[in-house]
Scaffold this motif. Structure first.
Motif, short mmCIF file in Angstrom:
data_model
loop_
_atom_site.label_atom_id
_atom_site.label_comp_id
_atom_site.label_asym_id
_atom_site.label_seq_id
_atom_site.Cartn_x
_atom_site.Cartn_y
_atom_site.Cartn_z
N CYS A 56 57.72 -16.73 142.15
CA CYS A 56 57.96 -18.12 142.58
C CYS A 56 58.71 -18.91 141.50
N LEU A 57 58.36 -18.63 140.27
CA LEU A 57 58.91 -19.37 139.13
C LEU A 57 60.34 -18.96 138.81
N ASP A 58 60.66 -17.71 139.06
CA ASP A 58 61.95 -17.17 138.59
C ASP A 58 62.53 -16.17 139.60
N PRO A 59 62.77 -16.61 140.85
CA PRO A 59 63.21 -15.64 141.88
C PRO A 59 64.52 -14.94 141.53
N ALA A 60 65.40 -15.62 140.77
CA ALA A 60 66.69 -15.01 140.42
C ALA A 60 66.46 -13.73 139.61
N PHE A 61 65.47 -13.72 138.75
CA PHE A 61 65.17 -12.54 137.93
C PHE A 61 64.78 -11.36 138.82
#
Ligand SMILES: [Zn+2]
Length: 227
Positions: free
Chosen positions: A95-100
């Motif tokens: 949720c915090l870093d979907p791009a990763f």
């Protein structure tokens, strides 16, 4: 009970700090844990991943919720509350870093993108297994249905760290992440399960990469302040 929850939450937060995913005020440090007003409908904990769900339910996305009737005894033998929290942290990380999670490491290890649950990993894997010549030869050698089932179970255990992991790529990741945190200092115990071990190693490298990025950003920030 609150004390027990806090203790487990802090234990997992310390583990996340140790592996580099949580720094003061940054990254997974921003994840909250609430005890919900609602009792369990079968789940030990949950995270809402999309804003659409949030608008419908008023649960905040990216927060770990535990049910109000939080069981003291784990539903699955051998699992602790810390394990539930470890698993849910995996979802909050997304949720915090979907791009990763859209980078190639995820799909390479778990066979589908994080949000894609169709087909399920179990179906995908079964299809691959039936095309596996070595498995076919071994299966043909089994004289009984019990023997065939045992062979299937052995292959299955090599692929999935738990039964729940076979539900969705995101759950395969969350279960793998849970065991990564729990056994972060002795992952070699999984070497006899090569595919599971491979996934653990992928998760370890992803954690290291995210941790490195987090530290570099802090240095850049400090440098910028000084300059
Ligand atoms: Zn989950």
């Amino acid at each position: 009970m609150i004390e027990f929850v806090n203790k487990s939450f802090h234990k997992v937060r310390n583990e996340l700090a140790e592996v580099g995913l949580l720094a003061r005020g940054r990254y997974l440090d921003s994840v909250d844990l609430y005890i919900s007003a609602l009792p369990s409908a079968g789940e030990a904990g949950y995270v809402f991943e999309s804003a659409a769900q949030w608008r419908r339910t008023r649960f905040k996305p990216g927060v770990i919720y535990l049910p109000s009737d939080l069981p003291q005894d784990p539903k699955v033998p051998g699992y602790s509350l810390a394990d539930t929290i470890r698993h849910e942290y995996a979802h909050t990380w997304y949720c915090l870093d979907p791009a990763f999670f859209r980078e190639s490491w995820f799909i390479d290890a778990f066979g589908a993108s994080y949000a894609n649950c169709n087909p399920k990993p179990l179906e995908n894997w079964r299809r691959q297994l039936h095309r596996d010549d070595e498995y076919s030869v071994r299966r043909d050698r089994c004289r009984s249905e019990v023997g065939k089932q045992r062979l299937f179970d052995r292959y299955y255990r090599q692929e999935f760290i738990t039964d729940y992991a076979s539900n969705c790529a995101s759950e395969d990741f969350a279960e793998t992440f849970m065991f990564f945190l729990r056994y972060r200092r002795s992952l070699e115990r999984y070497q006899s399960r090569p595919r599971v071990y491979h996934k653990l190693m992928v998760v370890q490298r992803a954690v290291e990469r995210a941790g490195r990025r987090l530290r570099q950003r802090r240095f850049a920030y400090k440098f910028h302040q000084v300059g």
